[in-house]
Design a protein around this motif. Structure first.
Motif, PDB file in Angstrom:
ATOM      1  N   LEU A 162      -1.315  -2.257 -12.215  1.00 22.59           N
ATOM      2  CA  LEU A 162      -0.204  -2.534 -11.317  1.00 22.59           C
ATOM      3  C   LEU A 162      -0.403  -3.902 -10.686  1.00 22.59           C
ATOM      4  O   LEU A 162      -1.522  -4.250 -10.303  1.00 22.59           O
ATOM      5  N   LEU A 163       0.664  -4.655 -10.561  1.00 26.32           N
ATOM      6  CA  LEU A 163       0.657  -5.897  -9.805  1.00 26.32           C
ATOM      7  C   LEU A 163       1.703  -5.712  -8.713  1.00 26.32           C
ATOM      8  O   LEU A 163       2.904  -5.701  -8.985  1.00 26.32           O
ATOM      9  N   LEU A 164       1.223  -5.514  -7.487  1.00 24.60           N
ATOM     10  CA  LEU A 164       2.099  -5.228  -6.352  1.00 24.60           C
ATOM     11  C   LEU A 164       2.270  -6.487  -5.523  1.00 24.60           C
ATOM     12  O   LEU A 164       1.290  -7.160  -5.195  1.00 24.60           O
ATOM     13  N   ARG A 165       3.506  -6.789  -5.160  1.00 25.40           N
ATOM     14  CA  ARG A 165       3.782  -7.984  -4.360  1.00 25.40           C
ATOM     15  C   ARG A 165       4.533  -7.596  -3.107  1.00 25.40           C
ATOM     16  O   ARG A 165       5.454  -6.787  -3.163  1.00 25.40           O
ATOM     17  N   GLY A 166       4.134  -8.211  -1.986  1.00 20.44           N
ATOM     18  CA  GLY A 166       4.800  -7.934  -0.717  1.00 20.44           C
ATOM     19  C   GLY A 166       3.822  -8.049   0.429  1.00 20.44           C
ATOM     20  O   GLY A 166       2.973  -8.935   0.453  1.00 20.44           O
ATOM     21  N   GLY A 167       3.900  -7.118   1.363  1.00 24.24           N
ATOM     22  CA  GLY A 167       3.018  -7.118   2.527  1.00 24.24           C
ATOM     23  C   GLY A 167       1.739  -6.353   2.242  1.00 24.24           C
ATOM     24  O   GLY A 167       1.770  -5.218   1.770  1.00 24.24           O
ATOM     25  N   THR A 168       0.604  -6.980   2.497  1.00 29.52           N
ATOM     26  CA  THR A 168      -0.693  -6.318   2.298  1.00 29.52           C
ATOM     27  C   THR A 168      -1.229  -5.753   3.607  1.00 29.52           C
ATOM     28  O   THR A 168      -2.072  -4.862   3.599  1.00 29.52           O
ATOM     29  N   ASN A 169      -0.775  -6.281   4.709  1.00 31.49           N
ATOM     30  CA  ASN A 169      -1.215  -5.851   6.031  1.00 31.49           C
ATOM     31  C   ASN A 169       0.037  -5.680   6.883  1.00 31.49           C
ATOM     32  O   ASN A 169       0.329  -6.476   7.760  1.00 31.49           O
ATOM     33  N   ALA A 170       0.786  -4.621   6.572  1.00 31.88           N
ATOM     34  CA  ALA A 170       2.082  -4.367   7.194  1.00 31.88           C
ATOM     35  C   ALA A 170       1.957  -3.286   8.266  1.00 31.88           C
ATOM     36  O   ALA A 170       1.135  -2.379   8.155  1.00 31.88           O
ATOM     37  N   MET A 177       0.815  -1.210   0.000  1.00 30.49           N
ATOM     38  CA  MET A 177       0.000   0.000   0.000  1.00 30.49           C
ATOM     39  C   MET A 177       0.855   1.269   0.000  1.00 30.49           C
ATOM     40  O   MET A 177       0.430   2.294  -0.520  1.00 30.49           O
ATOM     41  N   LEU A 178       2.064   1.206   0.541  1.00 29.54           N
ATOM     42  CA  LEU A 178       2.976   2.351   0.421  1.00 29.54           C
ATOM     43  C   LEU A 178       3.417   2.509  -1.029  1.00 29.54           C
ATOM     44  O   LEU A 178       3.544   3.635  -1.534  1.00 29.54           O
ATOM     45  N   MET A 179       3.628   1.384  -1.729  1.00 30.22           N
ATOM     46  CA  MET A 179       3.961   1.454  -3.156  1.00 30.22           C
ATOM     47  C   MET A 179       2.790   2.068  -3.928  1.00 30.22           C
ATOM     48  O   MET A 179       2.985   2.900  -4.816  1.00 30.22           O
ATOM     49  N   LEU A 180       1.567   1.672  -3.578  1.00 31.76           N
ATOM     50  CA  LEU A 180       0.393   2.214  -4.260  1.00 31.76           C
ATOM     51  C   LEU A 180       0.230   3.701  -3.974  1.00 31.76           C
ATOM     52  O   LEU A 180      -0.051   4.480  -4.887  1.00 31.76           O
ATOM     53  N   GLY A 213      -0.644 -15.180   9.051  1.00 32.64           N
ATOM     54  CA  GLY A 213      -0.994 -13.928   9.715  1.00 32.64           C
ATOM     55  C   GLY A 213      -2.468 -13.783   9.910  1.00 32.64           C
ATOM     56  O   GLY A 213      -3.283 -14.541   9.367  1.00 32.64           O
ATOM     57  N   CYS A 214      -2.831 -12.811  10.745  1.00 32.10           N
ATOM     58  CA  CYS A 214      -4.240 -12.494  10.971  1.00 32.10           C
ATOM     59  C   CYS A 214      -4.338 -11.064  11.471  1.00 32.10           C
ATOM     60  O   CYS A 214      -3.337 -10.448  11.862  1.00 32.10           O
ATOM     61  N   GLY A 215      -5.547 -10.535  11.446  1.00 27.05           N
ATOM     62  CA  GLY A 215      -5.767  -9.180  11.917  1.00 27.05           C
ATOM     63  C   GLY A 215      -7.201  -8.777  11.733  1.00 27.05           C
ATOM     64  O   GLY A 215      -8.035  -9.565  11.264  1.00 27.05           O
ATOM     65  N   VAL A 216      -7.484  -7.540  12.084  1.00 20.56           N
ATOM     66  CA  VAL A 216      -8.829  -6.991  11.934  1.00 20.56           C
ATOM     67  C   VAL A 216      -8.711  -5.580  11.394  1.00 20.56           C
ATOM     68  O   VAL A 216      -7.804  -4.829  11.759  1.00 20.56           O
ATOM     69  N   VAL A 217      -9.602  -5.240  10.478  1.00 20.47           N
ATOM     70  CA  VAL A 217      -9.714  -3.893   9.945  1.00 20.47           C
ATOM     71  C   VAL A 217     -11.168  -3.483  10.079  1.00 20.47           C
ATOM     72  O   VAL A 217     -12.068  -4.206   9.646  1.00 20.47           O
ATOM     73  N   LEU A 218     -11.409  -2.342  10.722  1.00 21.49           N
ATOM     74  CA  LEU A 218     -12.773  -1.833  10.901  1.00 21.49           C
ATOM     75  C   LEU A 218     -12.967  -0.589  10.063  1.00 21.49           C
ATOM     76  O   LEU A 218     -12.072   0.192   9.863  1.00 21.49           O
ATOM     77  N   PRO A 266      -0.710   1.745   5.406  1.00 24.51           N
ATOM     78  CA  PRO A 266      -2.151   1.517   5.255  1.00 24.51           C
ATOM     79  C   PRO A 266      -2.442   0.041   5.008  1.00 24.51           C
ATOM     80  O   PRO A 266      -1.682  -0.638   4.315  1.00 24.51           O
ATOM     81  N   GLN A 267      -3.517  -0.436   5.566  1.00 25.34           N
ATOM     82  CA  GLN A 267      -3.930  -1.824   5.349  1.00 25.34           C
ATOM     83  C   GLN A 267      -4.614  -1.924   3.985  1.00 25.34           C
ATOM     84  O   GLN A 267      -5.305  -1.010   3.543  1.00 25.34           O
ATOM     85  N   ALA A 268      -4.438  -3.054   3.313  1.00 24.84           N
ATOM     86  CA  ALA A 268      -5.031  -3.245   1.991  1.00 24.84           C
ATOM     87  C   ALA A 268      -6.544  -3.050   2.024  1.00 24.84           C
ATOM     88  O   ALA A 268      -7.117  -2.430   1.132  1.00 24.84           O
ATOM     89  N   ASP A 269      -7.191  -3.544   3.069  1.00 21.54           N
ATOM     90  CA  ASP A 269      -8.654  -3.419   3.169  1.00 21.54           C
ATOM     91  C   ASP A 269      -9.075  -1.957   3.278  1.00 21.54           C
ATOM     92  O   ASP A 269     -10.067  -1.542   2.695  1.00 21.54           O
ATOM     93  N   TYR A 270      -8.323  -1.177   4.051  1.00 20.82           N
ATOM     94  CA  TYR A 270      -8.647   0.243   4.215  1.00 20.82           C
ATOM     95  C   TYR A 270      -8.488   0.971   2.873  1.00 20.82           C
ATOM     96  O   TYR A 270      -9.337   1.774   2.484  1.00 20.82           O
ATOM     97  N   MET A 271      -7.417   0.675   2.174  1.00 20.65           N
ATOM     98  CA  MET A 271      -7.199   1.306   0.873  1.00 20.65           C
ATOM     99  C   MET A 271      -8.325   0.936  -0.090  1.00 20.65           C
ATOM    100  O   MET A 271      -8.868   1.794  -0.788  1.00 20.65           O
TER     101      MET A 271
END
Length: 162
Positions: free
Chosen positions: A33-41, A7-10, A157-162, A45-50
């Motif tokens: 764009l095809l971005l590879r790496g961490g989506t929830n780093a 998401m920083l790349m985006l 991994g796991c997490g939550v995005v609200l 920004p979290q991928a879901d939020y973006m």
């Protein structure tokens, strides 16, 4: 692979993709764009939020049009996530002011897990998040909806995005 934050790349490439020359013969009307790496780093920004907040708000406020799909999640330290983004070119990005948050009308979220995370972990995260939100007196009767998602991933991994 890397756990670098997709998401920083985006964030850094999005303005350039929006205003890339449109109408040039042979150039498609969008940048893919095809971005590879961490989506929830962490610290990014979290991928879901973006996907569900930032990109729709940019479209509403200044006309930026982008479509994003999380193909695989990626977590530190292995990464392995993959995100596809199509950004449609435009002549101009309209400036905007966003000074007031507005009322909270609903809370939606997702608890995600992938890899070798035990099944009970996302359930406990979901229950804890719902309990905390329901105890907040400032939210009143705001509807709360938190879903669980088991995602394909290149790492655990796991997490939550609200």
């Amino acid at each position: 692979g890397t756990a670098g934050a997709c998401m920083l790349m985006l964030q850094s490439s999005l303005p350039c993709c929006c205003i890339a020359p449109a109408g040039v013969q042979g150039l498609p009307p969008q940048t893919s764009l095809l971005l590879r790496g961490g989506t929830n780093a962490a610290f990014a920004p979290q991928a879901d939020y973006m996907q569900h907040i930032t990109l729709p708000m940019l479209h509403k406020l200044c006309g930026v049009r982008a479509e994003m799909t999380v193909n695989k999640r990626g977590f530190f330290p292995r990464g392995g996530g993959e995100v596809r983004v199509n950004v449609f070119r435009q002549q101009r990005i309209t400036p905007f002011e966003l000074l007031n948050r507005g009322d909270i009308v609903r809370i939606a979220g997702v608890v995600f897990s992938s890899g070798r995370v035990p099944d009970h972990v996302p359930t406990r995260i979901q229950e804890a998040a719902e309990k905390e939100l329901k105890q907040d007196p400032t939210l009143g009767a705001v509807p709360i909806s938190i879903e669980q998602e088991v995602s394909p991933s290149g790492s655990d991994g796991c997490g939550v995005v609200l």
